[in-house]
Design an enzyme around this catalytic site. Structure first.
Site, short mmCIF file in Angstrom:
data_model
loop_
_atom_site.label_atom_id
_atom_site.label_comp_id
_atom_site.label_asym_id
_atom_site.label_seq_id
_atom_site.Cartn_x
_atom_site.Cartn_y
_atom_site.Cartn_z
N TYR A 221 79.43 -106.28 24.85
CA TYR A 221 78.76 -106.81 23.67
C TYR A 221 79.57 -106.63 22.39
CZ TYR A 221 75.20 -107.87 20.22
OH TYR A 221 74.50 -108.43 19.19
N GLY A 222 79.67 -107.69 21.62
CA GLY A 222 80.09 -107.66 20.22
C GLY A 222 81.37 -106.91 19.94
N ARG B 278 77.45 -102.08 18.53
CA ARG B 278 78.61 -101.19 18.61
C ARG B 278 78.14 -99.76 18.85
NH1 ARG B 278 80.31 -100.03 14.25
NH2 ARG B 278 79.03 -101.34 12.90
N HIS C 156 87.08 -104.40 5.82
CA HIS C 156 85.81 -104.96 6.29
C HIS C 156 85.19 -105.74 5.13
CE1 HIS C 156 81.65 -104.02 8.33
NE2 HIS C 156 82.12 -105.20 8.72
N CYS D 156 74.82 -105.63 5.97
CA CYS D 156 74.46 -105.41 4.56
C CYS D 156 74.78 -106.61 3.68
CB CYS D 156 75.12 -104.15 4.03
SG CYS D 156 74.43 -102.65 4.75
N GLY D 157 74.98 -107.79 4.27
CA GLY D 157 74.98 -108.99 3.45
C GLY D 157 76.29 -109.73 3.27
N GLY E 272 70.78 -116.45 -2.81
CA GLY E 272 71.36 -117.40 -3.74
C GLY E 272 71.42 -116.88 -5.18
N ASP F 181 83.78 -111.47 7.27
CA ASP F 181 83.72 -110.11 7.82
C ASP F 181 85.00 -109.29 7.61
OD1 ASP F 181 81.96 -108.27 9.28
OD2 ASP F 181 83.37 -108.42 10.94
N SER G 162 78.15 -102.89 7.78
CA SER G 162 77.58 -103.79 8.78
C SER G 162 76.12 -104.09 8.47
CB SER G 162 77.67 -103.13 10.16
OG SER G 162 79.02 -102.89 10.46
N SER H 114 70.57 -109.18 17.06
CA SER H 114 70.92 -110.42 17.78
C SER H 114 71.89 -111.22 16.91
CB SER H 114 69.67 -111.23 18.10
OG SER H 114 68.88 -111.43 16.96
N ARG H 115 72.75 -111.98 17.55
CA ARG H 115 73.88 -112.61 16.84
C ARG H 115 74.08 -114.06 17.24
NH1 ARG H 115 77.00 -109.16 13.07
NH2 ARG H 115 75.88 -107.22 13.25
N ASN I 253 72.23 -114.12 -6.13
CA ASN I 253 73.41 -113.27 -6.34
C ASN I 253 74.53 -114.02 -7.07
OD1 ASN I 253 72.10 -111.16 -5.08
ND2 ASN I 253 72.95 -111.62 -3.05
N LYS J 95 86.78 -105.90 15.42
CA LYS J 95 86.85 -104.59 14.80
C LYS J 95 88.03 -103.78 15.35
CE LYS J 95 83.75 -105.55 11.96
NZ LYS J 95 82.39 -105.84 12.12
N ARG K 278 73.76 -100.54 0.96
CA ARG K 278 72.32 -100.78 1.03
C ARG K 278 71.67 -99.51 0.51
NH1 ARG K 278 68.81 -103.94 4.50
NH2 ARG K 278 70.60 -105.06 5.32
P1 GTP Z 1 77.84 -107.66 9.88
O1 GTP Z 1 78.05 -108.95 10.57
O2 GTP Z 1 77.11 -106.65 10.71
O3 GTP Z 1 79.10 -107.09 9.33
O4 GTP Z 1 76.76 -107.92 8.68
P2 GTP Z 1 76.89 -108.66 7.26
O5 GTP Z 1 77.42 -107.70 6.26
O6 GTP Z 1 77.58 -109.95 7.39
O7 GTP Z 1 75.34 -108.88 6.87
P3 GTP Z 1 74.47 -110.23 6.81
O8 GTP Z 1 74.92 -111.17 5.74
O9 GTP Z 1 74.38 -110.78 8.18
O10 GTP Z 1 73.06 -109.65 6.37
C1 GTP Z 1 72.41 -108.64 7.08
C2 GTP Z 1 70.96 -108.50 6.66
O11 GTP Z 1 70.87 -108.29 5.24
C3 GTP Z 1 70.14 -109.74 6.96
O12 GTP Z 1 68.93 -109.34 7.54
C4 GTP Z 1 69.91 -110.38 5.62
O13 GTP Z 1 68.68 -111.05 5.57
C5 GTP Z 1 69.96 -109.20 4.65
N1 GTP Z 1 70.49 -109.63 3.33
C6 GTP Z 1 71.64 -110.28 3.10
N2 GTP Z 1 71.80 -110.55 1.77
C7 GTP Z 1 70.72 -110.02 1.16
C8 GTP Z 1 70.30 -109.97 -0.21
O14 GTP Z 1 70.96 -110.45 -1.14
N3 GTP Z 1 69.12 -109.32 -0.47
C9 GTP Z 1 68.36 -108.76 0.54
N4 GTP Z 1 67.23 -108.15 0.21
N5 GTP Z 1 68.73 -108.82 1.85
C10 GTP Z 1 69.89 -109.43 2.16
C1 SPV Z 2 79.63 -105.21 12.40
O1 SPV Z 2 78.97 -104.37 13.03
O2 SPV Z 2 80.16 -104.94 11.29
C2 SPV Z 2 79.78 -106.58 12.93
C3 SPV Z 2 79.27 -106.86 14.27
O3 SPV Z 2 80.36 -107.41 12.27
S1 SPV Z 2 80.35 -106.33 15.53
O4 SPV Z 2 81.20 -107.47 15.87
O5 SPV Z 2 79.53 -105.96 16.68
O6 SPV Z 2 81.17 -105.26 15.06
MN MN Z 3 80.98 -106.59 10.24
#
Ligand code: GTP
Ligand code: SPV
Ligand code: MN
Length: 591
Positions: free
Chosen positions: A206-207, A78, A235, A259-260, A501, A284, A257, A375-376, A503, A215, A407
């Site tokens: 993209y995305g 984005r 979000h 952040c897990g 896990g 999401d 984004s 990458s997605r 968590n 979004k 984060r």
């Molecule tokens: P968007 O799709 O961009 O909105 O991201 P998201 O919030 O769904 O994040 P996602 O779960 O894909 O995690 C993003 C990154 O954070 C990855 O590289 C994970 O490995 C890392 N991550 C997720 N959960 C944890 C956790 O509990 N601890 C740590 N250290 N890293 C984590």
């Molecule tokens: C984000 O950036 O929070 C995503 C990926 O979930 S995107 O669809 O590109 O916004």
């Molecule tokens: Mn997102």
């Protein structure tokens, strides 16, 4: 209605036909193709994408139904700098959004779109955000010249006739126009016109820039609709926690984004939690509305996952691995000679050779990353073994807890509960987080990202806080609000909590607090777990001392943290509800 042949409209909706006609005259495509959402249509479009080199067919024995895509290297995330909220007045967009006068932006973008689809096909993509027959669902129509967008929208939304049926003859639909142009960052705009329920996106493929349901509609336009209609577009992931006794508790969680969210939404409890089960409703986005019984109800408007690939493996997220094992589009990962995919953090040994996300030869000795950090995978939610049956429930799920998490390498403890709704809104509003690869720009810089919505709030952020505060009046049984941080680091730079896990342990405490089953300890920040209420059983090498460290609150760090919040508060000062200013005073006095 008998279905029309492929590519023909299955609707007589006059306002829809008129608008598509108008946009056709503007963009001048050679062909207009109306998507119905059928399997046959998917096969035709996939075949065409393969023939034109837009998709590469992956090894169908290993990855049935899976395809591979590389985006333009200048177009991998984005772009917040090119994202505009073109509300009638600049104040409506507020100080955290880019604003341009709507007439001027329409003129500029219609200028760029004029004739932009000559020699190309315009796909008409009707899509439904939310379950069929839900009063909370919304219809969007995306016109696009990207077959990749069509195939992604097919996974991410309920696409085709189902949306046209939901719409009927109504004029109440989001108008989305997407032209790739020459995918040039100099001519890249993602523009929202909340007063017209319209989105125009040009110059990207993209995305979140181009999958307009995500979004653009579900959050930026959605948040504006929510403010008007009395609901929240957030979000947030949504998950259900089922106890061994069969009790189901639903929570929603906002993390910025990358952040897990996806990982937390698909969590598999550690062995010690026998009989506990996590169900994914969404990973999401959450649309939340007060229900007749006084609780807050949430739906996931999406039908698929556009998830971060790097770091995903059988240990960190087995459900995501399963979800992307079939009928998935991989974007910007590495490609191996046998038609398989590879990325940093995948299980097993890296391949001896591969093509990286740019298509260049790659070996484990290469300095460059094989997969782009953003990458997605695009996978249907139905592939997720932990998909909650409630994901299709038109009334949504009742939310007992809301979690905010960023984060943060320092200051913010693993978990605490806020004292009450207004305090929770304050904690969400002042959330900080390090920037990630999900958006173009510097990675790793702490910035304020209120409720993980900084890039996604479609109106004035101050008014958004006011809306959150007002919502309390319409929710008789408000969710409890929590703060979490999976990313705190020690002096050696290592994570102080194993995350993923594990968590589940935090979640269990949150669920018990939501049901008022256990006590907690009061601190200046909020309620924190007592040692006897936080289960560390079965965690190898993780001591109570380490838990105390990750929970510790350093008054000096927090005094600095309060000052960091000024960056946002000063920016928003004229619009900031006074409740938040008072909360800040209360926090300072507690510290
Ligand atoms: P968007 O799709 O961009 O909105 O991201 P998201 O919030 O769904 O994040 P996602 O779960 O894909 O995690 C993003 C990154 O954070 C990855 O590289 C994970 O490995 C890392 N991550 C997720 N959960 C944890 C956790 O509990 N601890 C740590 N250290 N890293 C984590
Ligand atoms: C984000 O950036 O929070 C995503 C990926 O979930 S995107 O669809 O590109 O916004
Ligand atoms: Mn997102």
């Amino acid at each position: 209605m008998t279905p029309s042949p492929p590519g023909q409209p299955n609707t007589h909706n006059p306002s829809l036909l008129a608008w598509v006609g108008e946009m056709t005259r503007l963009c001048k495509p050679d062909r207009v193709f109306w998507c119905c959402g059928s399997e046959m249509e998917k096969n035709i479009l996939t075949q065409e994408a393969v023939e034109r080199g837009i998709l590469i067919k992956l090894n169908q024995e290993k990855l049935p139904g899976c395809y591979y895509h590389r985006s333009n290297p200048n177009d991998v995330a984005r772009v917040e700098a090119c994202t505009y909220i073109c509300s009638t007045s600049e104040e409506d967009a507020g100080p955290t959004n880019n604003w341009a006068a709507p007439a001027e932006m329409y003129r500029k973008l219609y200028g760029l779109c004029d004739g932009a689809m000559k020699g190309r096909t315009m796909y008409v993509v009707p899509y439904l955000m939310g379950p069929a027959n839900s009063p909370m669902s919304k219809v969007g129509i995306e016109l696009t010249d990207s077959i990749y967008v069509v195939l992604n929208m097919r996974i991410m939304t309920r696409m085709g006739n189902v949306a046209l049926e939901h719409l009927g003859d109504s004029n109440d639909f989001n108008r989305g126009l997407h032209c790739m142009l020459d995918v040039n960052p100099e001519r890249r705009y993602i523009a929202h016109f909340p007063q017209d329920n319209t989105i125009i996106s040009v110059g990207s493929a993209y995305g979140g820039n181009v999958l307009l349901g995500k979004k653009c509609l579900a959050l930026r336009i959605g948040s504006c609709l929510g403010e008007k209609e009395g609901w929240l577009a957030e979000h947030m992931l949504i998950l259900g926690v089922e106890s061994p006794a069969g009790e189901k508790t639903f929570v929603a969680a906002a993390f910025p984004s990358s952040c897990g969210k996806t990982n937390f939404a698909m969590l598999i409890p550690p062995e010690h939690f026998k009989g506990w089960k996590i169900w994914t409703v969404g990973d999401d986005i959450a649309w939340m509305r007060p229900g007749a019984d006084g609780r807050l109800y949430a739906i996931n408007p999406e039908a698929g996952y556009f998830g971060v690939v790097p770091g995903t493996n059988r240990k960190s997220n087995p459900n995501a691995m399963e979800a992307m094992s079939r009928d998935t589009i991989y974007t910007n990962v590495a490609l191996t000679p046998d038609g398989d995919v590879w990325w940093e953090g995948k299980d097993g040994e890296p391949p001896k050779e591969a093509l990286d996300w740019k298509g260049n030869p790659w070996t484990p000795a290469s300095k460059e990353k094989a997969a782009h950090p953003n990458s997605r995978f695009t996978a249907p939610m139905r592939n997720n073994p932990a998909l909650a049956p409630e994901a299709d429930d038109p009334s949504g799920v009742p939310i007992s807890g809301i979690i905010f998490g960023g984060r943060r390498a320092s200051a913010v403890p693993l978990v605490y509960q806020t004292f009450y709704w207004i305090h929770g809104v304050y904690i969400g509003a002042t959330m900080g987080s390090e920037t990630t690869a999900a958006a173009a720009g510097t990675v790793g810089q702490v910035r304020r990202d209120p409720m993980a919505m900084l890039p996604f709030c479609g109106y004035n952020m101050g008014d958004y806080f006011t809306h959150w505060l007002k919502m309390r009046k319409h929710i008789k049984y408000p969710p409890k609000i929590f703060s979490v941080n999976w990313f705190r680091k020690n002096e050696q730079g290592n994570f102080m909590w194993p995350g993923f896990g594990e968590n589940m342990r935090v979640l269990k405490w949150i669920v018990d607090r939501c049901h008022g089953r256990i006590g907690a300890q009061e601190t200046p920040l909020g309620w924190v777990p007592r040692a006897e209420n936080f289960d560390l059983t079965g965690m190898k090498n993780y001591t109570h001392d380490m838990f105390e460290q990750v929970q510790s609150i350093d008054m000096n760090e927090w005094k600095k943290e309060v000052i960091l919040q000024d960056e946002l508060f000063i920016k928003l000062y004229p619009y900031l509800p006074k409740e938040l200013i008072f909360q800040r005073e209360l926090l300072i006095s507690r510290l």
